[in-house]
Each structure stands twice: as C-alpha cells, then as structure tokens.
Design a protein around this motif. Structure first.
Motif, PDB file in Angstrom:
ATOM      1  N   VAL A 185      11.340 -17.286 -28.615  1.00  0.00           N
ATOM      2  CA  VAL A 185      12.316 -16.510 -27.846  1.00  0.00           C
ATOM      3  C   VAL A 185      12.071 -15.033 -28.122  1.00  0.00           C
ATOM      4  O   VAL A 185      11.733 -14.636 -29.252  1.00  0.00           O
ATOM      5  CB  VAL A 185      13.759 -16.905 -28.243  1.00  0.00           C
ATOM      6  CG1 VAL A 185      14.775 -16.015 -27.542  1.00  0.00           C
ATOM      7  CG2 VAL A 185      14.014 -18.363 -27.913  1.00  0.00           C
ATOM      8  N   ALA A 186      12.238 -14.203 -27.120  1.00  0.00           N
ATOM      9  CA  ALA A 186      11.862 -12.794 -27.259  1.00  0.00           C
ATOM     10  C   ALA A 186      12.807 -12.007 -28.166  1.00  0.00           C
ATOM     11  O   ALA A 186      12.371 -11.338 -29.103  1.00  0.00           O
ATOM     12  CB  ALA A 186      11.792 -12.139 -25.885  1.00  0.00           C
ATOM     13  N   MET A 187      14.110 -12.051 -27.902  1.00  0.00           N
ATOM     14  CA  MET A 187      15.034 -11.091 -28.503  1.00  0.00           C
ATOM     15  C   MET A 187      16.335 -11.750 -28.946  1.00  0.00           C
ATOM     16  O   MET A 187      16.903 -12.568 -28.220  1.00  0.00           O
ATOM     17  CB  MET A 187      15.360  -9.999 -27.485  1.00  0.00           C
ATOM     18  CG  MET A 187      16.198  -8.845 -27.986  1.00  0.00           C
ATOM     19  SD  MET A 187      15.240  -7.541 -28.807  1.00  0.00           S
ATOM     20  CE  MET A 187      14.268  -6.866 -27.455  1.00  0.00           C
ATOM     21  N   ALA A 188      16.815 -11.368 -30.132  1.00  0.00           N
ATOM     22  CA  ALA A 188      18.163 -11.727 -30.565  1.00  0.00           C
ATOM     23  C   ALA A 188      19.089 -10.567 -30.209  1.00  0.00           C
ATOM     24  O   ALA A 188      18.780  -9.413 -30.504  1.00  0.00           O
ATOM     25  CB  ALA A 188      18.207 -11.992 -32.067  1.00  0.00           C
ATOM     26  N   VAL A 189      20.204 -10.866 -29.546  1.00  0.00           N
ATOM     27  CA  VAL A 189      21.150  -9.828 -29.113  1.00  0.00           C
ATOM     28  C   VAL A 189      22.528 -10.154 -29.676  1.00  0.00           C
ATOM     29  O   VAL A 189      23.116 -11.177 -29.330  1.00  0.00           O
ATOM     30  CB  VAL A 189      21.219  -9.748 -27.577  1.00  0.00           C
ATOM     31  CG1 VAL A 189      22.282  -8.741 -27.145  1.00  0.00           C
ATOM     32  CG2 VAL A 189      19.864  -9.361 -26.998  1.00  0.00           C
ATOM     33  N   PRO A 190      23.070  -9.288 -30.543  1.00  0.00           N
ATOM     34  CA  PRO A 190      24.387  -9.538 -31.131  1.00  0.00           C
ATOM     35  C   PRO A 190      25.527  -9.141 -30.201  1.00  0.00           C
ATOM     36  O   PRO A 190      26.267  -8.175 -30.439  1.00  0.00           O
ATOM     37  CB  PRO A 190      24.366  -8.690 -32.409  1.00  0.00           C
ATOM     38  CG  PRO A 190      23.429  -7.569 -32.101  1.00  0.00           C
ATOM     39  CD  PRO A 190      22.398  -8.125 -31.159  1.00  0.00           C
TER      40      PRO A 190
END
Length: 433
Positions: A185-190
């Motif tokens: 998965v590309a990006m973790a976004v909080p």
C-alpha cells in the motif's frame, strides 16, 4: 557570543535577563531565588520530560521555582479559563498565531520588551520574529518549530519496488502506483486526528497556488471557493480515491490515528510504504525501535507541483507571556537562548530556529538536515490552519478538520462542493473573531 550555562549563571544576566548583547555586570548569582513562575504547554510524556530539563536549568541558574502544567490537547481551554478567572499563567506555549493575536487584542498577552525582546531579536530571523508579532509588537518566541513538508518512507519497501524518492507530485503518483503494483500500500494517512489532513491541503495549496494566494487565503482576502482551492481539493481527492493508495482505504484512514499511522509504516507488521507528516515522526519511529531514522526510515521533501519551486510549511510552539513580572520575562529570554534550545535538541524530536544553536546539538544527521531545511528554505509559510480562528482551523473539532475528514470519507465528492462548505464555515468562524 557563545556562553556556557555556568557563565550565564555567574554573571551575564544583564538586568536579570540574558543574551541581549550587553556585557557582563555584577548581579546576584540567583536573582530570582524563592520566586515562582508557571508555564503551560500541550506537551506530555517524553516531550514534557525534555522540556522540564530546560526549565530545571533555568531554575538552577536563577533560583526561580518553575512549574510546568500540561494542558494536552485542551491547552487553549486551560489558558482561557485561567485568563477569565483572573489567575493567568505566566507563560503558555501557544502554537497558533491566530490565538496569540486574539489574546494580544484583549490585553491578556503581554508584549515581550526590554532585554527579553533584545534576546529574541538577536537569535531569531526577521520572519520568525514576524510569526510571533501582532501589529508590529513582539508577543511570542518560537521555542520549538516544525518542518511539515516531508514525507517519510520505508527504505526496504522502496528497494523492493525499485523506486526512489519522488520530487514532483506526478512522480509521487507514479511511485505510489509502483508500490501498489509490487504489493505494498502506498501511504498511511492519519485521518482520525484531522489536523494531518489540513497539512496535506496546505502543502498542495502552497505548491500549486503559490505564496501570494496562500497569504491571501490565510488573511481571508481570498474565498475558499476560489479556483485555486477547488483545484487543490481535486488533486487531493484524486490521490485519496486511487485504489490501494491509502492504508485501509479512505474508511480505514478515517480510523487511523497519528501514532497508528507511524506503526503502519514502521511497525512490526508494516502495511504502507510512506507516511506524510512532519519532523516529529522521528520520535514515534524511535519508540517503535524497529527502523532507524536515516537508515531504514528516510524522508524526502514534499513534492513540487507543476514545476513550482520547493517550499516548506512550518508550525511551532511560541512562548507567550500573560504576566509581565521580571521573572516571567527572564524565562522568556532564557527560552530565546541557544543554551535552552541545545538542551531540548540533544534529547531528540525537536527542531529549533534559533540562529545561535550549534547544529551539533542534534542527535543525528537526519534531524540536522530537517532543521537546516527549515532555516534555509527559500519559501517558508506558517501552517494556514493555525493562522485561522481556532473554530475553523486551529483546534479539536475545528470546521476545516471536520470537513476534510468528510472529504476523505468520500474523496470522489465534487471539490467545488467541499470548497463551498469550507467557505461557509470560514465565514462563520471569522465573524466570531
């Protein structure tokens, strides 16, 4: 003039303040023995412990008893309650220039004057002095600063996918797709915390619209329905809606806190390859103890848009006086000194914009690099949400936070509709100033 803590304590308090460009004079070694001063901030845990080391050093040199009170995420509630109750804190570490301006307008915040002001003028650039000023008068010294224009990545994920750090937004999209194609998965976004989404907006907006539009939007001279806002939202929504670009998809991102997002990239079971947030991510990476900052955990600057020059979004915590007692101003002056910054810098998880700080105080090359980018950025702008009224952009449950969370939940929503909602919320918040 570089001074040791011992030299400061022994004889360079200069009218009970330090580092104001004056020569040593005969003064008591502990000019504030027996006096108390109270300072509040949002810091807890490790950050609080590190800051209390700074306060103990001040107390040891001056004899003052310093008490730190943590307001956590409710710092603004604490500060306001104390002001209304007639028992103001001596100093509060306030992150939002808009809040500082409000307290200055009512007279609750006290101007930094005399030798304390000279200490700030000596050690901070004109731009950082401006960030702490209201109508030309100095009210705050930014003891801690943040570089909010970096994206963190896991080196092994990039190596496995055969990609390198992108420099443009188009390249970021391409790298993200390659990571997805390689099974990461590309990006973790909080998204659960809200404020990281405002940082997304600000970085894209500054790169896409430029400094003039950014300043006008911050000063409420440009409506949130402006085409530059709509286009920025369109760019964000396109990325958020891309399959497997976000850890857990938009709905999963909405349930992800900041600390969880760091673990999603650098934890025991990493899912995503990248994480956007500021320099303070280093502290959370270190807590996990699995990836080393600067080795397995690296960063690249926020990608440029349409050939724009690189720019940095910043924020920070400013020491603002709510009493004008001599001991209060003495502590303000100490927080403006390179010595105070060095104590905090050595502990990690901290950036300073104090021009007198020796970069060797930082614990690693990555932190030194982040600090250097903050000091030398050709284009530097303060966090736009923090420049806004707290009801719109600068506090828990703020309208900008909530509306961007709603957009994250449905990133295919017409961005013009999102912009209209932001404009309506801004109109209400600014009327209440």
């Amino acid at each position: 003039m570089r001074l040791t803590g011992r030299a400061l304590a022994a004889g360079l308090w200069c009218a009970a303040l330090l580092l104001a460009g004056c020569d040593a004079v005969e003064t008591p070694a502990k000019p504030y023995a027996g006096q108390s001063v109270e300072i509040a901030g949002s810091w807890t845990g490790t950050e609080q412990a590190n800051f209390e080391r700074v306060l103990r050093a001040f107390g040891k040199q001056t004899g003052a008893r310093v008490r730190y009170t943590s307001g956590g995420s409710d710092l603004e509630v604490l500060v306001s309650a104390r002001v209304r109750g007639g028992t103001p804190l001596d100093i509060a570490m306030i992150p939002q220039p808009g809040v500082i301006a409000r307290y200055a307008a009512t007279g609750a915040a006290k101007p930094i004057t005399g030798a304390a002001e000279r200490a700030v003028r000596a050690h901070f650039s004109p731009q950082w002095q401006q960030f702490g000023s209201v109508d030309g008068r100095l009210y705050g010294v930014y003891f801690k600063a943040a570089n909010k224009s970096v994206i963190w990545y896991r080196d092994d994920a990039f190596t496995a996918a055969g990609v390198g750090p992108p420099t443009t937004l188009d390249e970021l999209t391409a790298v993200s797709q390659t990571l997805v194609d390689s099974g990461t998965v590309a990006m973790a976004v909080p998204g659960a915390d809200g404020w990281p989404l405002t940082d997304w907006f600000e970085n894209v907006y500054l790169q896409l619209a430029g400094t003039e539009a950014y300043d006008r939007l911050a000063m409420r001279e440009l409506p949130w329905t402006d085409p530059t806002v709509v286009e920025t939202l369109r760019v964000m929504g396109r990325y958020w809606a891309s399959p497997r670009f976000l850890q857990g998809g938009p709905s999963g991102a909405l349930q992800t806190t900041f600390t969880r997002s760091v673990a999603d990239v650098f934890g025991r079971r990493p899912g995503a390859g990248m994480l956007y947030e500021g320099d303070f991510v280093t502290t959370e990476i270190a807590k996990l103890g699995l990836y080393r900052v600067g080795d397995g955990a690296r960063y690249f600057a926020w990608p440029t848009v349409d050939g724009s020059a690189g720019a940095v979004i910043t924020g920070g915590d400013a020491a603002v006086a709510f009493t004008d007692r001599p001991v209060t101003m003495a502590l303000i002056a100490y927080l403006a000194s390179p010595e105070a910054a060095a104590i905090m810098a050595r502990s990690g998880g901290f950036l300073s914009v104090n021009l007198g700080l020796d970069a060797a105080a930082y614990p690693d090359a990555t932190t030194r690099s982040l600090a250097e980018r903050l000091l030398r950025a050709p284009t530097l702008r303060f966090d736009l949400s923090d420049l806004s009224p707290s009801g719109f952009g600068g506090g828990n449950g703020a309208s900008m936070w909530r509306l961007l969370q709603e957009y994250l939940a449905e990133p295919t929503t017409d961005p013009a509709l999102v912009a209209a909602r932001l404009e309506a919320a801004a109109a209400v918040a600014y009327r209440g100033m």
